[in-house]
Motif scaffolding. Sequence first.
Motif, PDB file in Angstrom:
ATOM      1  N   THR A   1       0.831  -1.203   0.000  1.00 23.53           N
ATOM      2  CA  THR A   1       0.000   0.000   0.000  1.00 23.53           C
ATOM      3  C   THR A   1       0.866   1.253   0.000  1.00 23.53           C
ATOM      4  O   THR A   1       1.823   1.367   0.766  1.00 23.53           O
ATOM      5  N   ASN A   2       0.521   2.184  -0.887  1.00 24.73           N
ATOM      6  CA  ASN A   2       1.229   3.461  -0.994  1.00 24.73           C
ATOM      7  C   ASN A   2       0.203   4.571  -1.172  1.00 24.73           C
ATOM      8  O   ASN A   2      -0.969   4.304  -1.427  1.00 24.73           O
ATOM      9  N   LEU A   3       0.643   5.805  -1.005  1.00 24.74           N
ATOM     10  CA  LEU A   3      -0.293   6.940  -1.030  1.00 24.74           C
ATOM     11  C   LEU A   3      -1.049   7.083  -2.347  1.00 24.74           C
ATOM     12  O   LEU A   3      -2.275   7.216  -2.349  1.00 24.74           O
ATOM     13  N   LEU A   4      -0.349   7.039  -3.460  1.00 21.09           N
ATOM     14  CA  LEU A   4      -1.051   7.199  -4.736  1.00 21.09           C
ATOM     15  C   LEU A   4      -1.945   6.000  -5.023  1.00 21.09           C
ATOM     16  O   LEU A   4      -3.015   6.152  -5.612  1.00 21.09           O
ATOM     17  N   GLY A   5      -1.533   4.832  -4.584  1.00 17.83           N
ATOM     18  CA  GLY A   5      -2.373   3.649  -4.740  1.00 17.83           C
ATOM     19  C   GLY A   5      -3.672   3.776  -3.968  1.00 17.83           C
ATOM     20  O   GLY A   5      -4.737   3.360  -4.442  1.00 17.83           O
ATOM     21  N   LEU A   6      -3.601   4.370  -2.765  1.00 20.51           N
ATOM     22  CA  LEU A   6      -4.825   4.618  -1.993  1.00 20.51           C
ATOM     23  C   LEU A   6      -5.760   5.554  -2.746  1.00 20.51           C
ATOM     24  O   LEU A   6      -6.978   5.336  -2.778  1.00 20.51           O
ATOM     25  N   VAL A   7      -5.204   6.599  -3.332  1.00 18.66           N
ATOM     26  CA  VAL A   7      -6.028   7.556  -4.081  1.00 18.66           C
ATOM     27  C   VAL A   7      -6.652   6.866  -5.292  1.00 18.66           C
ATOM     28  O   VAL A   7      -7.840   7.062  -5.588  1.00 18.66           O
ATOM     29  N   LYS A   8      -5.882   6.034  -5.958  1.00 22.15           N
ATOM     30  CA  LYS A   8      -6.410   5.297  -7.113  1.00 22.15           C
ATOM     31  C   LYS A   8      -7.545   4.361  -6.678  1.00 22.15           C
ATOM     32  O   LYS A   8      -8.574   4.262  -7.338  1.00 22.15           O
ATOM     33  N   HIS A   9      -7.372   3.686  -5.567  1.00 23.81           N
ATOM     34  CA  HIS A   9      -8.402   2.808  -5.021  1.00 23.81           C
ATOM     35  C   HIS A   9      -9.676   3.596  -4.701  1.00 23.81           C
ATOM     36  O   HIS A   9     -10.780   3.160  -5.041  1.00 23.81           O
ATOM     37  N   LEU A  10      -9.527   4.747  -4.058  1.00 23.18           N
ATOM     38  CA  LEU A  10     -10.691   5.563  -3.723  1.00 23.18           C
ATOM     39  C   LEU A  10     -11.377   6.111  -4.972  1.00 23.18           C
ATOM     40  O   LEU A  10     -12.600   6.277  -4.988  1.00 23.18           O
ATOM     41  N   THR A  11     -10.613   6.375  -6.021  1.00 24.65           N
ATOM     42  CA  THR A  11     -11.202   6.800  -7.294  1.00 24.65           C
ATOM     43  C   THR A  11     -12.142   5.711  -7.801  1.00 24.65           C
ATOM     44  O   THR A  11     -13.281   5.986  -8.215  1.00 24.65           O
ATOM     45  N   GLU A  12     -11.666   4.476  -7.748  1.00 26.33           N
ATOM     46  CA  GLU A  12     -12.476   3.363  -8.230  1.00 26.33           C
ATOM     47  C   GLU A  12     -13.683   3.125  -7.329  1.00 26.33           C
ATOM     48  O   GLU A  12     -14.751   2.747  -7.805  1.00 26.33           O
TER      49      GLU A  12
ATOM     50  N   VAL B   1     -16.804  -2.626 -14.421  1.00 29.57           N
ATOM     51  CA  VAL B   1     -16.727  -2.549 -12.963  1.00 29.57           C
ATOM     52  C   VAL B   1     -15.263  -2.342 -12.569  1.00 29.57           C
ATOM     53  O   VAL B   1     -14.387  -3.090 -13.008  1.00 29.57           O
ATOM     54  N   PRO B   2     -14.969  -1.313 -11.752  1.00 24.75           N
ATOM     55  CA  PRO B   2     -13.591  -1.084 -11.314  1.00 24.75           C
ATOM     56  C   PRO B   2     -13.068  -2.261 -10.496  1.00 24.75           C
ATOM     57  O   PRO B   2     -13.841  -2.994  -9.873  1.00 24.75           O
ATOM     58  N   ASP B   3     -11.750  -2.426 -10.472  1.00 20.00           N
ATOM     59  CA  ASP B   3     -11.174  -3.564  -9.741  1.00 20.00           C
ATOM     60  C   ASP B   3     -10.709  -3.201  -8.335  1.00 20.00           C
ATOM     61  O   ASP B   3     -10.301  -4.069  -7.581  1.00 20.00           O
ATOM     62  N   PHE B   4     -10.772  -1.934  -7.966  1.00 18.93           N
ATOM     63  CA  PHE B   4     -10.404  -1.446  -6.639  1.00 18.93           C
ATOM     64  C   PHE B   4      -8.926  -1.653  -6.305  1.00 18.93           C
ATOM     65  O   PHE B   4      -8.532  -1.539  -5.153  1.00 18.93           O
TER      66      PHE B   4
ATOM     67  N   ARG C   1     -10.208  13.612  -8.370  1.00 20.61           N
ATOM     68  CA  ARG C   1     -11.052  14.817  -8.314  1.00 20.61           C
ATOM     69  C   ARG C   1     -12.161  14.774  -9.372  1.00 20.61           C
ATOM     70  O   ARG C   1     -13.287  15.201  -9.109  1.00 20.61           O
ATOM     71  N   ALA C   2     -11.851  14.260 -10.542  1.00 19.83           N
ATOM     72  CA  ALA C   2     -12.877  14.146 -11.591  1.00 19.83           C
ATOM     73  C   ALA C   2     -13.968  13.162 -11.163  1.00 19.83           C
ATOM     74  O   ALA C   2     -15.165  13.412 -11.379  1.00 19.83           O
ATOM     75  N   ALA C   3     -13.575  12.046 -10.552  1.00 25.28           N
ATOM     76  CA  ALA C   3     -14.559  11.072 -10.058  1.00 25.28           C
ATOM     77  C   ALA C   3     -15.426  11.689  -8.969  1.00 25.28           C
ATOM     78  O   ALA C   3     -16.641  11.457  -8.924  1.00 25.28           O
ATOM     79  N   VAL C   4     -14.826  12.494  -8.106  1.00 26.16           N
ATOM     80  CA  VAL C   4     -15.574  13.168  -7.032  1.00 26.16           C
ATOM     81  C   VAL C   4     -16.598  14.135  -7.630  1.00 26.16           C
ATOM     82  O   VAL C   4     -17.742  14.193  -7.163  1.00 26.16           O
TER      83      VAL C   4
ATOM     84  N   LEU D   1     -23.749   6.752   0.843  1.00 23.64           N
ATOM     85  CA  LEU D   1     -23.047   7.895   1.435  1.00 23.64           C
ATOM     86  C   LEU D   1     -22.364   7.514   2.745  1.00 23.64           C
ATOM     87  O   LEU D   1     -21.198   7.848   2.968  1.00 23.64           O
ATOM     88  N   VAL D   2     -23.079   6.810   3.612  1.00 25.07           N
ATOM     89  CA  VAL D   2     -22.472   6.396   4.877  1.00 25.07           C
ATOM     90  C   VAL D   2     -21.294   5.467   4.615  1.00 25.07           C
ATOM     91  O   VAL D   2     -20.223   5.608   5.228  1.00 25.07           O
ATOM     92  N   HIS D   3     -21.463   4.548   3.690  1.00 27.08           N
ATOM     93  CA  HIS D   3     -20.371   3.636   3.353  1.00 27.08           C
ATOM     94  C   HIS D   3     -19.154   4.393   2.822  1.00 27.08           C
ATOM     95  O   HIS D   3     -18.018   4.112   3.208  1.00 27.08           O
ATOM     96  N   MET D   4     -19.384   5.360   1.946  1.00 29.70           N
ATOM     97  CA  MET D   4     -18.258   6.107   1.373  1.00 29.70           C
ATOM     98  C   MET D   4     -17.585   7.009   2.405  1.00 29.70           C
ATOM     99  O   MET D   4     -16.374   7.239   2.326  1.00 29.70           O
ATOM    100  N   ILE D   5     -18.330   7.514   3.374  1.00 25.47           N
ATOM    101  CA  ILE D   5     -17.709   8.260   4.470  1.00 25.47           C
ATOM    102  C   ILE D   5     -16.797   7.315   5.247  1.00 25.47           C
ATOM    103  O   ILE D   5     -15.640   7.641   5.536  1.00 25.47           O
ATOM    104  N   GLU D   6     -17.297   6.135   5.565  1.00 26.76           N
ATOM    105  CA  GLU D   6     -16.502   5.142   6.299  1.00 26.76           C
ATOM    106  C   GLU D   6     -15.271   4.725   5.497  1.00 26.76           C
ATOM    107  O   GLU D   6     -14.157   4.682   6.015  1.00 26.76           O
ATOM    108  N   GLU D   7     -15.462   4.409   4.241  1.00 25.32           N
ATOM    109  CA  GLU D   7     -14.360   3.958   3.375  1.00 25.32           C
ATOM    110  C   GLU D   7     -13.293   5.044   3.241  1.00 25.32           C
ATOM    111  O   GLU D   7     -12.096   4.784   3.373  1.00 25.32           O
ATOM    112  N   THR D   8     -13.722   6.258   2.978  1.00 26.03           N
ATOM    113  CA  THR D   8     -12.777   7.356   2.782  1.00 26.03           C
ATOM    114  C   THR D   8     -12.074   7.703   4.087  1.00 26.03           C
ATOM    115  O   THR D   8     -10.862   7.942   4.101  1.00 26.03           O
ATOM    116  N   ALA D   9     -12.794   7.688   5.200  1.00 21.79           N
ATOM    117  CA  ALA D   9     -12.184   7.988   6.504  1.00 21.79           C
ATOM    118  C   ALA D   9     -11.143   6.935   6.871  1.00 21.79           C
ATOM    119  O   ALA D   9     -10.054   7.267   7.361  1.00 21.79           O
ATOM    120  N   ARG D  10     -11.465   5.671   6.627  1.00 21.59           N
ATOM    121  CA  ARG D  10     -10.518   4.596   6.933  1.00 21.59           C
ATOM    122  C   ARG D  10      -9.232   4.784   6.133  1.00 21.59           C
ATOM    123  O   ARG D  10      -8.129   4.703   6.670  1.00 21.59           O
TER     124      ARG D  10
END
Length: 145
Positions: A32-43, A60-63, A81-84, A118-127
Amino acid sequence: MAFLDYLREGVVAKAQGLEGDLARVPGVPSGTNLLGLVKHLTEAEMYWFEWVFDGAEEEVPDFGMELAAEDTEESVVAGYRAAVVRSNAIIARCGDLGQVAARATGKNGVPRSMRWILVHMIEETARHAGHADILREQADGAVGR
């Protein structure tokens, strides 16, 4: 949505401004690395808001958190940012948080509401923001937002 946006920007802040390839360097044995986390959250954004809720016909994204050679801090953050922006547009169009998504998900094909997503994405992003805090501190000692 404001809290989710706050968390999203926290993740971006942790992934930006590192010297050289430090944002690509794994901080744990799993890779796990920082950019990989961002890529995962994009998916994750694409999956939950575009594919599940809106019913987009995209693949379907592969996460995954693996980075391609051409992935840069700028390109990965811009993709996130575009996905957001797309996710927020879908959220804004939803007049009822109880509205059920276009696709059911999970092993049992459970229908999910926008509220659940929304609740799931708050949890996922916070984690993952917490993971990003640790990875950034390991990378260059930076702490705090």
